[in-house]
Motif scaffolding. Structure first.
Motif, short mmCIF file in Angstrom:
data_model
loop_
_atom_site.label_atom_id
_atom_site.label_comp_id
_atom_site.label_asym_id
_atom_site.label_seq_id
_atom_site.Cartn_x
_atom_site.Cartn_y
_atom_site.Cartn_z
N SER A 151 12.08 6.94 0.36
CA SER A 151 12.75 8.14 0.86
C SER A 151 14.20 8.26 0.40
CB SER A 151 12.68 8.18 2.38
OG SER A 151 13.30 7.03 2.95
N ASP A 159 6.29 5.81 -2.20
CA ASP A 159 6.84 6.83 -1.30
C ASP A 159 8.21 6.47 -0.74
OD1 ASP A 159 6.47 9.30 -0.17
OD2 ASP A 159 5.42 8.55 1.60
N GLU A 182 3.36 1.23 -0.36
CA GLU A 182 4.09 2.35 0.24
C GLU A 182 5.52 2.43 -0.29
OE1 GLU A 182 5.73 3.56 4.66
OE2 GLU A 182 3.76 2.61 4.53
N THR A 219 10.97 4.46 3.61
CA THR A 219 9.94 5.33 3.05
C THR A 219 9.84 6.56 3.95
OG1 THR A 219 8.08 4.45 4.33
CG2 THR A 219 8.70 3.25 2.33
N THR A 220 8.95 7.46 3.61
CA THR A 220 8.82 8.65 4.47
C THR A 220 8.24 8.30 5.84
OG1 THR A 220 6.67 9.10 3.48
CG2 THR A 220 8.56 10.24 2.54
N HIS A 221 7.69 7.08 5.97
CA HIS A 221 7.08 6.67 7.24
C HIS A 221 7.82 5.54 7.93
CE1 HIS A 221 3.71 9.20 6.14
NE2 HIS A 221 3.55 8.52 5.02
N ARG A 222 8.71 4.84 7.23
CA ARG A 222 9.36 3.67 7.81
C ARG A 222 10.84 3.66 7.46
NH1 ARG A 222 4.87 -0.43 8.21
NH2 ARG A 222 3.17 0.44 6.97
#
Length: 421
Positions: free
Chosen positions: A120, A118, A114, A66-69
């Protein structure tokens, strides 16, 4: 909305959040486990032929970052609590699933939210998954049954998206890009196109509150998703022969049949159980046990939003190919001339309904079934409607349905070339 169920069945709670997300909750306190599914009402049936395999690839990439992980971050969080998170793409829907102990449900639900909202689609992970898909497509050429079934499906569906394998073709997959996945995600992964099913040891109010917290601010675009538009399917049956040096010939028949919303659906499910489900089925008894023509034989009728197909397949000795194909057709099509006996009808109903009940014993199974009915537009009530409809089918009704649909099959024969004449 709360739907009461018969005795010993958990109560189902259904609500729709302000953003259009449908939430189904089934409280089942038998074990300290919660299973949840987020079903997206879009699958491979929504693909252009030039992008076949898009949703399968998209599903496989959802857990890769994702954009965070990163993919490793996601895997470590899931495995650290012994949970499981999976993804899949079918013809009529895509899926993100989770299973965990009740205490960790909120943590894993937050992660799944998430992943759904979201992703990636990182380039390196995309390249690897696409490579693995291409390898799978190449290996399919070495699998006789898959090769024959793919040929049958292509003949029966023509340009319809159901006509291609769910993972696509080598040409279409090779041309897919991460941007293609992003565009499909943006178009179809939206709350008003999703159903969330939560089943297990959790109170409905708590489950709905968590869904609201992690998915309630997921905004639905103002533009509605256009209804699917499918091309017409071929109406003239064809016969194909695929020469291949195998120890047995693969015979597959396909009869064009209607989708799940058709009144004939339940009767066709009953007939598929009678004909090709298990060692007591007509095809097994008549063609294997009595005549010794089949190494294996079966039949199935998949549930589809658009056109379906009633498929029977059989493995036989090459020298028996012609008589086996004739026998397979005869056993199917005589159901349109000879009604089922009372004993056969009741035995088949009991068999089908027994297997149906066994298929929804766990939280995950029940959640999948009810969520699927929502995706299909049938509603959770269809769980009971289907069973009641099966019980009410008469021999005359089954006869009429068989007479209507079991007439001119598409056929594919794969086997040694000398046996094709």
């Amino acid at each position: 909305m709360t739907l009461s169920s018969p005795a010993k069945r958990p109560i189902l709670h259904r609500t729709v959040l302000g953003n259009g997300l449908t939430v189904l909750v089934i409280e089942n306190a038998v074990a300290d486990i919660v299973s949840a599914r987020l079903l997206i009402k879009a699958g491979t049936g929504r693909e252009a032929r030039s992008q076949a395999g898009l949703f399968s690839l998209l599903a496989s990439l959802l857990t890769k970052g994702t954009t965070h992980r990163s993919s490793m971050d996601i895997a470590e969080q899931v495995e650290s609590v012994g949970a499981s998170v999976g993804t899949d793409a079918s013809v009529d829907y895509s899926l993100i699933s989770l299973k965990t102990v009740t205490a960790d449900f909120e943590t894993i639900l937050a992660l799944v939210a998430e992943i759904a909202r979201d992703p990636s689609f990182p380039e390196a992970e995309f390249d690897l998954e696409r490579y693995l898909t291409l390898q799978s497509l190449r290996s399919m050429k070495e699998q006789p049954f898959t090769l024959a079934f793919n040929a049958l499906r292509a003949a029966m569906y023509g340009d319809h998206p159901y006509g291609l394998p769910g993972i696509g073709t080598e040409a279409s997959v090779a041309n897919l890009t991460p941007d293609d996945l992003r565009q499909a995600h943006q178009a179809f992964f939206r709350p008003d196109n999703c159903i969330m099913v939560v089943s297990g040891r959790i109170q409905p109010e708590a489950a709905i509150a968590l869904a609201e917290h992690y998915l309630g601010d997921w905004a639905a675009p103002e533009t509605a998703i256009p209804a699917p538009s499918y091309p017409p399917v071929p109406t003239t049956a064809t016969h194909a022969v695929i020469p291949q040096s195998t120890n047995q010939s693969i015979l597959i028949l396909g009869y064009p049949t209607p989708a799940v919303h058709d009144p004939a659906y339940a009767a066709l499910k009953l007939l598929s159980t009678y004909l090709g489900n298990g060692l007591s089925s007509r095809l097994f008894v008549e063609l294997r046990e009595k005549r010794g023509l089949a190494y294996d034989v079966s039949a199935f009728y998949p549930t589809r939003l658009s056109h379906s197909q009633f498929v029977a397949h059989m493995g036989t000795a090459p020298e028996n190919q012609a008589i086996a194909l004739q026998g397979l057709r005869h056993e199917i099509e005589r159901l349109g001339q000879e009604p089922l006996t009372k004993d056969d009808l009741e035995a088949t109903k009991n068999k089908l309904l027994g297997q149906y009940a066994l298929g929804k014993q766990t939280n995950a199974q029940l959640g999948q079934l009810l969520g699927w009915y929502e995706v299909l537009g049938l509603g959770v009530e269809f769980d009971q409607v289907f069973q009641d409809t099966i019980r009410a089918i008469t021999a005359d009704q089954a006869l009429a349905v068989a007479n209507r649909y079991f007439r001119d099959p598409f056929t594919v024969v794969l086997g040694p070339e000398l046996a094709t004449g």
